[in-house]
Design an enzyme around this catalytic site. Structure first.
Site, mmCIF file in Angstrom:
data_model
loop_
_atom_site.group_PDB
_atom_site.id
_atom_site.type_symbol
_atom_site.label_atom_id
_atom_site.label_comp_id
_atom_site.label_asym_id
_atom_site.label_seq_id
_atom_site.Cartn_x
_atom_site.Cartn_y
_atom_site.Cartn_z
ATOM 1 N N HIS A 145 -5.932 -3.557 -1.649
ATOM 2 C CA HIS A 145 -5.770 -2.613 -2.881
ATOM 3 C C HIS A 145 -5.806 -3.143 -4.219
ATOM 4 O O HIS A 145 -6.094 -2.525 -5.094
ATOM 5 C CB HIS A 145 -4.203 -1.896 -2.725
ATOM 6 C CG HIS A 145 -4.342 -1.017 -1.397
ATOM 7 N ND1 HIS A 145 -4.754 0.391 -1.178
ATOM 8 C CD2 HIS A 145 -3.756 -1.305 -0.369
ATOM 9 C CE1 HIS A 145 -4.659 0.650 -0.063
ATOM 10 N NE2 HIS A 145 -4.085 -0.234 0.574
ATOM 11 N N SER A 196 0.952 -1.183 -0.058
ATOM 12 C CA SER A 196 -0.090 -0.058 -0.034
ATOM 13 C C SER A 196 0.725 1.290 0.187
ATOM 14 O O SER A 196 0.193 2.361 -0.244
ATOM 15 C CB SER A 196 -0.875 0.026 1.295
ATOM 16 O OG SER A 196 -0.210 -0.003 2.345
ATOM 17 N N LYS A 230 -12.225 0.688 -0.395
ATOM 18 C CA LYS A 230 -11.235 1.258 -1.230
ATOM 19 C C LYS A 230 -11.607 1.370 -2.699
ATOM 20 O O LYS A 230 -12.653 2.036 -2.946
ATOM 21 C CB LYS A 230 -9.906 0.387 -1.157
ATOM 22 C CG LYS A 230 -9.243 0.384 0.319
ATOM 23 C CD LYS A 230 -7.921 -0.126 0.526
ATOM 24 C CE LYS A 230 -7.698 -0.742 1.875
ATOM 25 N NZ LYS A 230 -7.624 0.616 3.063
#
Ligand SMILES: Cc1ncc(COP(=O)(O)O)c(C=O)c1O
Length: 391
Positions: free
Chosen positions: A210, A182, A241
């Site tokens: 992610h 990340s 996300k």
């Protein structure tokens, strides 16, 4: 001075001395590529709403409808009155999307790692993890009371050795790794790591917070991106996300789900996700599935940004994804560049220890699918100027 005031003053003085004091910026307006940050309109390059789904009309409508029809809370934990048909429907959608037997939603990715790792290993076992693993993996490892063995970032040769020793010395071994890092934007060598885990009979947890929706032809994440279709026991994904809602999930076998429902403390002892969050996640998953252009544009924007920066001598290694770091080194310098970029109309977050190793403070640039090429180019131009000024 109260004892609390003393404790806070001492800790905060140390934080100030290290140059790592943090404050929260205030964002205003709809989640979009352009937002108000601390009262100033800027282009947002700091978020994780990568596919620009958080304010998509269909997602918003699904959340609003769920609030109207069901309410704003699930009304309990999943095991005590909070298990809604809507949760089960989301989990069926996720299992279908990831082609696994089951899925289980968690309140957050952080909570999922705290629950899943101790569910799989404990005293007498070992958990093997990358040196740059996300804090939630680190904390899940600590909570598990298993022996923790760390290998240098991305080093498959070292991993082979660590797995060999761990499987010799311990009852069971879990390999717990991130898919996309990340703070660096590189992707783990998932295929090689899964093969090594298989060879040493270790279980595999891939935290792909992610990569969910953003990587791979279908959006199934870093495993798909690396061509891995089997060998991952637990795939952890984010709803908050790329999918623009809130929460997280794991997908895997029926046995995994049943185990987690019975022993994962961060699943058992917490409120279930609220109906608007669940409905929003379902709608977003549908859009992510049928609109591959979003992840294609996201990756094209990131590639353009990396290329524009590299052409002007700004290094973005080791990124190969939509998370693009620009290492600056010293804490104060990184934050100064962040402030100057804000003044110029770009919000790119400065990141310092403990989010990244000491001495590697950086800007973390995260383009979105909906940024225009002109906006990417303008950001690159401003970053080049400000990084040059800081050097
Ligand atoms: C790799 C990784 N895992 C887990 C998390 C935590 O996810 P959540 O924000 O849903 O708690 C993050 C958050 O950034 C992350 O980067």
């Amino acid at each position: 001075m109260t004892l609390l005031a003393e404790v806070a003053a001492e800790a905060l003085a140390a934080i100030h001395a290290r140059g790592t004091h943090r404050r929260m910026r205030v964002l205003d307006g709809a989640q979009a590529p352009r937002m108000i940050v601390d009262g100033r309109e800027v282009l947002l390059f700091a978020g994780s709403n990568y596919l620009d789904l958080a304010h998509h009309p269909e997602v918003v409508e699904a959340a609003a409808r769920a609030a109207r029809d069901i309410g704003c809370a699930a009304g309990g934990s999943r095991l005590i009155s909070g298990n809604l048909a809507l949760h089960e429907a989301l989990e069926e959608d996720l299992a279908k999307f990831f082609q696994t037997e089951t899925a289980l939603a968690f309140s957050t990715g952080y909570a999922a790692n705290l629950g899943v790792i101790p569910a799989l290993v404990g005293k007498g076992d070992a958990v093997v993890s990358d040196a740059l693993s996300h804090a939630s993996i680190v904390d899940g490892c600590r909570l598990s009371r298993a022996a923790v063995r760390v290998f240098p970032h991305g080093d498959t040769e070292a991993l082979d050795h660590v797995l060999e020793i761990a499987s010799r010395d311990h009852r069971r071994v879990l390999l717990a790794i991130d898919g996309v890092y990340s703070m660096d934007g590189d992707v783990a060598p998932v295929a090689e790591m899964v093969a090594l885990a298989e060879r040493h009979r270790a279980m595999v947890l891939l935290d792909d917070a992610h990569g969910t929706g953003t990587l791979g032809a279908q959006g199934r994440g870093s495993a798909e991106w690396c061509g891995v279709t089997s060998g991952i026991d637990v795939l952890l994904g984010a709803l908050g996300k790329g999918l623009g809602s809130f929460g997280a999930f794991v997908v895997g076998s029926r046995a995994l789900r049943e185990l987690l429902v019975n022993v994962a403390r961060s699943f058992i002892f917490t409120c279930a996700l609220a109906p608007p969050q669940v409905a929003a996640a379902r709608a977003a998953l549908g859009i992510a599935r049928r609109e591959p252009w979003r992840r294609e544009r996201l990756q094209a924007n990131a590639a353009r940004l990396r290329q524009r920066l590299a052409a002007r001598g700004v290094d973005t290694r080791p990124s190969t994804t939509h998370i693009v770091p620009v290492r600056i080194g010293e804490n104060g310098a990184a934050m100064a560049v962040c402030e100057r970029l804000l003044e110029r109309g770009f919000y790119a977050q400065g990141i310092r220890h403990p989010s990244v190793p000491e001495g590697t403070a950086r800007l973390r640039l995260t383009p979105m699918a909906s940024h225009g090429e002109d906006e990417i180019d303008a950001l690159a131009e401003a970053v080049v100027d400000e990084v040059d000024r800081a050097r």
